[in-house]
Write an enzyme that holds these catalytic residues in place. Structure first.
Site, PDB file in Angstrom:
ATOM      1  N   ASP A   1       7.573  17.886 -37.873  1.00 39.33           N
ATOM      2  CA  ASP A   1       7.645  19.276 -37.407  1.00 39.33           C
ATOM      3  C   ASP A   1       9.096  19.654 -37.124  1.00 39.33           C
ATOM      4  OD1 ASP A   1       7.410  21.736 -36.221  1.00 39.33           O
ATOM      5  OD2 ASP A   1       6.025  21.105 -34.643  1.00 39.33           O
TER       6      ASP A   1
ATOM      7  N   HIS B   1      15.670   4.714 -54.001  1.00 37.72           N
ATOM      8  CA  HIS B   1      14.872   3.736 -53.265  1.00 37.72           C
ATOM      9  C   HIS B   1      15.711   2.522 -52.854  1.00 37.72           C
ATOM     10  CE1 HIS B   1      11.356   1.684 -51.862  1.00 37.72           C
ATOM     11  NE2 HIS B   1      10.504   2.388 -52.560  1.00 37.72           N
TER      12      HIS B   1
END
Length: 467
Positions: free
Chosen positions: A409, A170
């Site tokens: 996608d 992170h």
């Protein structure tokens, strides 16, 4: 593969940005980044339908996946770089040198993928074979620890599905920045390696730290915390406490109709001007409901002491500061730019009949405050977080429907399911948009089996109240 849910390793490779495409670069870490050092890696799994055998993947899909990753890393080079962690009084940074790479593991599994990615409660360990693991750190002769920032793992379920596992620290990127990378990689992959799609599908990231100001001396405070952390280094950044063996993971959906009904019900429950101009948003509705259900699911443990109604319970959410601070950063800023929103309420108020109203007002009030005062929350963050963690009674929420995780996608259609494995550490849940319900919310969480049964019951009860 002794277990039916194991994954057989087929290959271990490394992917770099095109040679010579990125110069040697050192990026300083800011007070938005440094506090994340003690945090365990962020781990996510993206599942896709893939009705092809493994041989088709290796021959046809994998080359495109690698090429598109290489082209994307040219713009998101910090993810292929190293975290440089020197001892005090030196400051940490991100260092990229030509040839730095991301480890990519290719695996195959005969497991029942539909069970693995189901919404109903199932053993958290079922997902672990498909998680990407970061390589261990190394130590230089000068006592400087070096950490790889990202690792990937792709598992093929022959003639059924593909799972892309991602892990990153992170410190290098918050959710908005990392999902910018995933969105860009998937776009290049879908276009069969045409990186010009980045010019219009997703804007290229901004790595400059020049605009970040520090009027309150937050960087000095963050560095003190880092020096304490690096001086007491332990290789395993995960939790040291033992995890209960019966933990399960489940996902819950709130439809747009249910959310609208809950908004109306909450507004009605607030008498007269009791809302004080607060906005009961979808985020407020979802978070207040989940907070109350979580507290009540732990009621048997919490109620061991019947005289603790005045004890405070905490709720934590992160706010993207890019447009909420005095020195606005571009939406494409790559790094961390989050402020902690921490609210608290007494146990007696949360457990009462109007508990969800108490929770909603507290969360809505903090959201309103942070619209113009996010930097103040960053300044108060260390002391507020210390108070919250010391209480032992808190719930955090990660993710956001605005991240659009179900829009990633790669050319195989939208993900069928996305899971965040770092929820296994406990104390948090994730929010995302519903895949098949526009305007809906998907909530995922990890609890013990008994607590999950209780949470499910309270979730249903909350919906019945509104309807």
């Amino acid at each position: 593969m002794d277990s039916p849910y194991a994954a057989k390793i087929l290959d271990n490779i490394h992917v770099s940005a095109p040679a010579g495409s990125v110069p040697t670069t050192t990026l300083p870490l800011t007070y938005f980044d440094i506090p994340w050092f003690p945090c365990a890696p962020m781990q996510s799994l993206f599942f896709y339908e893939y009705p092809h055998p493994t041989s088709h993947f290796m021959q046809t899909t994998l080359p495109t996946l690698k090429q598109s990753l290489s082209l994307t890393l040219q713009h998101f080079f910090p993810l292929a770089a190293k975290l440089v962690c020197p001892p005090p009084p030196l400051e940490p940074n991100i260092l990229y040198t030509d040839g730095d790479s991301v480890p990519l593991t290719i695996a195959e599994s005969a497991a029942d993928v539909n069970h693995i990615k189901a919404n109903y409660a199932r053993d958290i360990n079922l997902l672990h074979p498909f998680v990407s693991l970061l390589p261990p750190s190394t130590m230089s002769s000068h006592g400087i620890r070096v950490l790889p920032i990202m690792a990937l793992k792709v598992t093929v379920f022959p003639n059924a599905a593909i799972c892309i596992g991602m892990a990153h620290y992170h410190v290098a990127a918050d959710g908005s920045a990392f999902m910018h990378f995933v969105r860009s990689w998937s776009s290049v992959c879908k276009s069969k390696g045409n990186s010009t799609c980045l010019d219009y599908v997703s804007q290229r990231p901004s790595h400059s730290r020049d605009e970040i100001k520090d009027p309150a001396g937050c960087n000095d405070v963050a560095l003190k915390g880092y020096w304490n952390w690096v001086s007491s280094w332990r290789e395993n950044l995960g939790p040291t406490k033992e995890m209960p063996m019966d933990k399960v993971r489940a996902s819950f959906a709130l439809t747009r109709a249910q959310i609208e009904k809950l908004k109306q019900w909450l507004t009605t429950q607030c008498n007269g001007n009791d809302l004080e101009g607060l906005h009961i948003s979808t985020f407020v509705v979802a978070c207040s409901m989940m907070w109350i259900c979580m507290v009540k699911s732990q009621e048997s443990e919490i109620s061991a002491n019947c005289h603790d109604d005045d004890k405070f319970y905490y709720f934590l959410f992160a706010v993207d500061c890019r447009s909420r601070i005095e020195f606005p950063l571009p939406v494409t800023y790559f790094g961390n730019c989050l402020a902690p929103g921490i609210v608290r309420a007494k146990k007696g108020e949360l457990m009462g009949d109007s508990g969800i109203v108490t929770a909603a007002k507290a969360i809505a009030r903090k959201v309103k405050e942070m619209e113009s005062g996010a930097l103040k929350e960053v300044e108060k963050g260390p002391s507020n977080l210390e108070e919250m963690l010391a209480s032992g009674h808190y719930l955090g929420v990660s993710g956001s429907p605005k991240l659009g995780i179900y829009g990633m996608d790669f050319g195989w259609g939208r993900p069928t399911k996305v899971e965040f494995i770092h929820l296994d550490d406990g104390g948090s849940l994730s929010l995302a948009e519903c895949r098949d319900e526009p305007g809906g919310i998907e909530v995922s969480l990890v609890l013990s089996k008994d607590q999950m049964d209780s949470f499910t019951a309270h979730f249903g009860e909350s919906l019945r109240k509104a309807f």
